[in-house]
Each structure stands twice: as structure tokens, then as C-alpha cells.
Design a protein around this motif. Structure first.
Motif, short mmCIF file in Angstrom:
data_model
loop_
_atom_site.label_atom_id
_atom_site.label_comp_id
_atom_site.label_asym_id
_atom_site.label_seq_id
_atom_site.Cartn_x
_atom_site.Cartn_y
_atom_site.Cartn_z
N LEU A 1 -11.19 -3.03 7.68
CA LEU A 1 -11.04 -2.20 6.49
C LEU A 1 -9.96 -1.15 6.66
CD1 LEU A 1 -14.81 -1.67 5.58
CD2 LEU A 1 -13.18 -3.24 4.52
N GLY A 2 -9.79 -0.67 7.89
CA GLY A 2 -8.74 0.32 8.13
C GLY A 2 -7.37 -0.31 8.26
N GLY A 3 -7.31 -1.46 8.93
CA GLY A 3 -6.02 -2.10 9.17
C GLY A 3 -5.40 -2.69 7.92
N ASP A 4 -6.22 -3.01 6.94
CA ASP A 4 -5.71 -3.63 5.72
C ASP A 4 -5.44 -2.61 4.62
OD1 ASP A 4 -5.47 -6.16 6.55
OD2 ASP A 4 -7.43 -6.84 5.87
N ARG A 5 -5.54 -1.33 4.92
CA ARG A 5 -5.32 -0.31 3.91
C ARG A 5 -3.93 0.31 4.07
NH1 ARG A 5 -9.87 0.68 1.20
NH2 ARG A 5 -9.11 2.60 0.24
N VAL A 6 -3.36 0.62 2.94
CA VAL A 6 -2.07 1.31 2.90
C VAL A 6 -2.34 2.76 2.50
CG1 VAL A 6 0.17 1.48 1.77
CG2 VAL A 6 -0.79 -0.77 2.34
N GLN A 7 -1.99 3.67 3.37
CA GLN A 7 -2.18 5.10 3.10
C GLN A 7 -0.82 5.77 3.24
OE1 GLN A 7 -5.21 5.62 6.18
NE2 GLN A 7 -6.76 5.95 4.60
N SER A 8 -0.24 6.13 2.09
CA SER A 8 1.12 6.69 2.11
C SER A 8 1.36 7.44 0.80
CB SER A 8 2.14 5.56 2.28
OG SER A 8 3.45 6.07 2.37
N GLU A 9 2.53 8.07 0.74
CA GLU A 9 2.92 8.78 -0.47
C GLU A 9 3.93 7.95 -1.25
OE1 GLU A 9 5.47 12.61 -0.82
OE2 GLU A 9 3.39 13.31 -0.78
N LEU A 10 3.78 7.95 -2.57
CA LEU A 10 4.66 7.16 -3.44
C LEU A 10 5.18 8.05 -4.56
CD1 LEU A 10 5.83 4.38 -4.27
CD2 LEU A 10 3.72 4.03 -5.59
N HIS A 11 6.50 8.01 -4.77
CA HIS A 11 7.10 8.76 -5.86
C HIS A 11 7.44 7.81 -7.00
CE1 HIS A 11 8.63 11.97 -2.77
NE2 HIS A 11 7.31 11.95 -2.91
N LEU A 12 7.01 8.14 -8.19
CA LEU A 12 7.31 7.32 -9.36
C LEU A 12 7.95 8.18 -10.44
CD1 LEU A 12 4.11 5.09 -9.88
CD2 LEU A 12 6.29 4.42 -8.87
N PRO A 13 8.99 7.67 -11.12
CA PRO A 13 9.58 8.42 -12.23
C PRO A 13 8.63 8.42 -13.43
CG PRO A 13 10.56 6.24 -12.07
CD PRO A 13 9.70 6.41 -10.86
N LEU A 14 8.81 9.35 -14.32
CA LEU A 14 7.95 9.43 -15.50
C LEU A 14 8.07 8.21 -16.39
CD1 LEU A 14 8.44 13.21 -16.43
CD2 LEU A 14 6.47 12.14 -15.32
N THR A 15 9.14 7.46 -16.24
CA THR A 15 9.31 6.25 -17.04
C THR A 15 8.44 5.09 -16.53
OG1 THR A 15 11.20 5.66 -15.65
CG2 THR A 15 11.66 6.83 -17.72
N ALA A 16 7.83 5.27 -15.36
CA ALA A 16 6.99 4.20 -14.79
C ALA A 16 5.53 4.39 -15.17
CB ALA A 16 7.14 4.17 -13.27
N GLY A 17 5.28 4.72 -16.41
CA GLY A 17 3.92 5.00 -16.87
C GLY A 17 2.98 3.80 -16.75
N ARG A 18 3.52 2.61 -17.05
CA ARG A 18 2.65 1.42 -17.00
C ARG A 18 2.22 1.11 -15.58
NH1 ARG A 18 5.16 -3.39 -20.47
NH2 ARG A 18 3.13 -4.26 -19.87
N LEU A 19 3.15 1.26 -14.61
CA LEU A 19 2.79 1.02 -13.21
C LEU A 19 1.80 2.08 -12.74
CD1 LEU A 19 3.12 -0.43 -10.53
CD2 LEU A 19 5.17 0.95 -10.10
N HIS A 20 2.01 3.32 -13.16
CA HIS A 20 1.08 4.39 -12.79
C HIS A 20 -0.32 4.08 -13.32
CE1 HIS A 20 -1.02 8.24 -13.66
NE2 HIS A 20 -0.58 8.57 -12.45
N ALA A 21 -0.40 3.57 -14.54
CA ALA A 21 -1.70 3.24 -15.13
C ALA A 21 -2.39 2.10 -14.37
CB ALA A 21 -1.53 2.86 -16.60
N ARG A 22 -1.60 1.11 -13.94
CA ARG A 22 -2.18 -0.01 -13.20
C ARG A 22 -2.68 0.43 -11.83
NH1 ARG A 22 2.40 -2.81 -14.66
NH2 ARG A 22 2.88 -3.54 -12.54
#
Length: 434
Positions: free
Chosen positions: A362-383
Motif C-alpha cells: 500500500l505504501g509502495g504503490d502510492r504517489v505522494q507529491s506536490e502538483l501545480h495545475l493552472p486554473l485552466t485545468a479545471g476538469r483535471l482538478h475535478a477528476r
């Protein structure tokens, strides 16, 4: 036609098999256990080799006469057949034998009706039973004077009763379907809340009586009913699992699988099976003392395919090693990933190895990081939010700053032309080994 009895508990078993069926003995043993789980007394059993099923009785007429003699001699009030019968075959056998006949599907439905405890489980069982009954209405009751109608002079109270039965059954099915949809919406909201919390989800699956509920109680502070019988528990139970290296997780105990599970029951039990479909990891529990455990594992894998959970990662758990005096051990693949744990839920041996394996997977298969998204990426943010991948976020004039914490498989499944930032995040995590 004889009058149907409401309940029969003294049973004769009819066990059909095909030439060269090396699994016949195991099937007979399992069917006997199903009958005992239903609360019936087994008076005797009759085997019948069936190469070309008889359209009238499924078995040959001579074998049907043999069963009838056994019913009279043993004073049985029920015949249970280890095969799926057509409505016509079931009615013909009942008329020939003079007692109630229940096939494998009907028996399993009866057991589920006895064991369901939650409101959702009871609704699901009743819906499956009504769908099964719907195919057995025609010529099913002795009080019908005329079974078929339409021609002048052929309309009568029998047709009226049949149509009334069909209408009432159809109305009840609609009511149950609506009530189930409402309950499942509520369960879905609870499931989405767990997703938003980004807590890893683990589901126990396995052949019935493999010891899933005992294992559930052993590694959680649970109180799930556990007994040495088929289908001891039906309703999904969810508990928090602490003490893992990856942090807390959620563990769900699900209904045990069995071969030839009635299709209507699989379709109806969406609530229970959804816990398996939505899991990040499946704990596939097997009885290590069972000589045919490999065969039963394949049966479980087949059911998982049917419900859309065949591609989920699995950790095999070989339970009941105390019955074969085996030592607990953790098996890894060539890359060092845990693939199998041998343990005993009854004695607690090997539970520490299971926790170790869960923490790694469960730990090895998790991605824990920071992601920056532009305000135009609303659909990806919602998903990302709907997938429960966002552990925290802030927003400024440059866009969203997201704290991502989710299983790698969940992120990879997002897809879409706008998912480039997520794919890049996964690649960076793989390159850094995180």
C-alpha cells in the motif's frame, strides 16, 4: 399436481455429474455442506451421470423413478438437485416425486435469505429471489384452472390469477429496485468519503469458508460473525486497519464466493461486491489445508472477472496453516514484492508478516507529491478530486497547488488528453522510487 409446502427439512440429494468429471466428489461434498448450512437434514444422496440432459427431468426417467422410491422409503419432504434446473424440469420433477424440488440456485438463495442481516443485504436477497421466482410462475400453482389464454373460451380464473401474480411480483421488483438504488447512493457517498480521505482500501475476498471473517477479526478490532460453515457472513463490514508502515487503511470483509453462483444473486449483490471493485488491493484468502485450493482460487478469480475486479492487484493469503503444521512465511516475487503470506488467523501466527506485506504494497504503490495545475485545468482538478487523490490544496493567481496522495493505479487510470501533468508526476515518482 401436489400442493407446494412452505418448508422442507428432510432432504434427499440428487447429484448429477458428467463422464470424466474428476471434481465430482468435491462438488458433492460442497453441495452437502450447502444443504447443512441451509438447515436441512440429509437423509441420503443419489448420483446420476448425465451426458445428454433430459428435457423433462434433466436426469433420465429411470433415475427419476429411483429418486421417487428413495423419497417414499426415507419419508423425505424435499429433493435438492446440485444443478440449475429449468422451470419446466423443476415442475416435472415435483409432479413425479410428489415433494418440493429445489435446484442449486434456489438453495443458495435460501441460504442468503437466512444470513442477510443488513437492510441492504435483505433487499438484495429478496430482489434476487423474486427474479428467480419470476421464471417459475407459469403452471407453478395447483389452484390455477387455465394456464394459457387468449382464445375465446380459454379465458378463466387461472389466467387471471397468473396475471395477478405477475403484476404483483413486477410491482414488488420495482419497489425493491428503487429502495436499493437509494441505499446504494448512501453507501456510495460513504465510499466517496473514504476516497476523499485518500485512505488505502483493502478488501478480503476468497472462497466461502476460507476463514476471511476470522482473519478480519484477527487483524482489526472487529466483531464479524465467523463460523465453520458456508456463507457464514454476507453483509459487507468495514473497519479501520492500524499499525501499518504506510499508515492507516480501510479493510472490508465481503461475501464468500462459490462456484456456479446464481447470476441474479451476483447482479443483485452490488453493495457487497462494490467493496471488492473499489479496493486498492485484494487479499485473496485461501484455506491452505484444502487439497483443491488452486482450483478454488481460479473460481474466485473468475467471479472477480465477472464483477469487474479481475485486474486489481492481489496478495494471496494462505490461511489455516495450523491445520497442516506449516510455518508462517512471506513469499516475494523476483522484484522483491510480497505476493503470498502463509498464516493462521486462529492462532495469530504470521499476522505480523501480513502487516509487513500490506505496509509495503500500500505504501509502495502510492504517489505522494506536490502538483501545480493552472486554473485552466479545471476538469483535471475535478477528476483528481473525484478520485480522492487530493490530500490538501491551495489556490493563488498562478493556479492550484495540490498535495497528491493516491495509489499509482488510481492516478494512471485518470486518462484524458489533459492528464499530462499527472503522467509526468507518475514518471517522476517512478524515477525517484517513490
Amino acid at each position: 399436481m401436489f400442493d407446494r409446502q412452505k418448508k422442507g427439512e428432510r432432504a434427499v440429494l440428487l447429484l448429477p455429474y458428467a463422464r470424466g468429471d474428476g471434481d465430482a466428489a468435491r462438488r458433492a461434498e460442497e453441495f452437502t455442506e450447502l444443504v447443512k448450512s441451509a438447515g436441512a437434514e440429509v437423509l441420503g444422496n443419489i448420483t446420476a451421470r448425465v451426458e445428454d440432459p433430459n428435457p423433462r427431468f434433466y436426469v433420465g426417467s429411470g433415475k427419476a423413478d429411483e429418486v421417487a422410491e428413495a423419497v417414499r422409503a426415507l419419508e423425505a419432504d424435499l429433493v435438492l438437485v446440485d444443478h440449475l434446473l429449468s422451470p419446466v424440469q423443476e415442475r416435472n420433477l415435483e409432479k413425479h416425486l410428489g415433494v418440493r424440488v429445489v435446484d442449486r440456485a434456489g438453495l443458495i438463495l435460501d441460504i442468503f435469505a437466512q444470513r442477510a442481516r443488513s437492510h441492504e443485504g435483505k433487499l438484495e436477497v429478496e430482489l434476487a429471489q423474486l427474479k428467480h421466482l419470476a421464471t417459475r410462475l407459469v403452471r407453478g400453482w395447483t389452484h390455477l384452472d387455465a394456464q394459457r389464454g387468449g382464445a375465446i373460451g380459454n379465458r378463466g380464473p387461472g389466467e387471471t390469477q397468473l396475471e395477478t401474480d405477475r403484476r404483483l411480483l413486477g410491482e414488488r421488483v420495482k419497489q425493491l429496485t428503487k429502495r436499493l438504488e437509494k441505499v446504494q447512493v448512501q453507501r456510495g457517498q460513504q465510499r466517496r468519503a473514504r476516497l476523499r480521505n485518500t485512505v488505502p482500501r483493502v478488501a478480503l475476498v476468497g472462497y466461502t469458508n476460507a476463514g476471511k471473517s476470522s482473519l478480519f477479526n484477527a487483524i482489526t478490532v472487529g466483531d464479524v460473525y465467523a463460523a465453520d460453515q458456508l456463507f457464514a457472513t454476507l453483509d459487507p463490514t468495514v473497519r479501520k486497519l492500524d499499525g501499518l508502515d504506510c499508515g492507516p487503511a480501510v479493510l472490508a470483509d465481503t461475501v464468500g464466493f462459490v462456484r456456479d453462483l446464481p447470476h441474479d444473486l451476483v447482479a443483485a449483490f452490488r453493495g457487497t461486491l462494490a467493496e471488492a471493485r473499489d479496493a486498492d488491493l485484494l487479499l485473496h484468502v485461501s484455506d491452505a489445508s484444502d487439497e483443491e485450493r488452486d482450483l478454488l482460487q481460479r473460481v474466485v478469480d473468475q467471479v472477480l472477472e465477472e464483477i469487474g475486479a479481475g485486474d486489481l492487484p492481489q496478495l494471496r493469503v494462505m490461511n489455516k496453516i495450523d491445520l497442516i503444521e506449516a510455518e508462517p512465511r512471506l513469499v516475494r516475487d523476483g522484484e522483491g514484492r510480497p505476493t503470498q503470506v502463509w498464516l493462521s488467523a486462529a492462532t495469530g501466527a504470521g499476522l505480523d508478516l501480513l502487516r509487513e506485506a500490506l505496509g509495503e504494497l500500500l505504501g509502495g504503490d502510492r504517489v505522494q507529491s506536490e502538483l501545480h495545475l493552472p486554473l485552466t485545468a479545471g476538469r483535471l482538478h475535478a477528476r483528481l478530486k473525484a478520485a480522492g487523490a487530493i490530500a490538501g490544496e491551495s489556490v493563488d493567481e498562478h493556479g492550484w497547488r495540490l498535495a497528491i496522495d493516491a495509489p499509482r493505479a488510481v492516478l494512471a487510470a485518470l486518462g484524458g488528453e489533459d492528464a499530462g501533468p499527472v503522467r509526468a508526476l507518475i514518471e517522476r515518482a517512478e524515477a525517484s522510487g517513490g
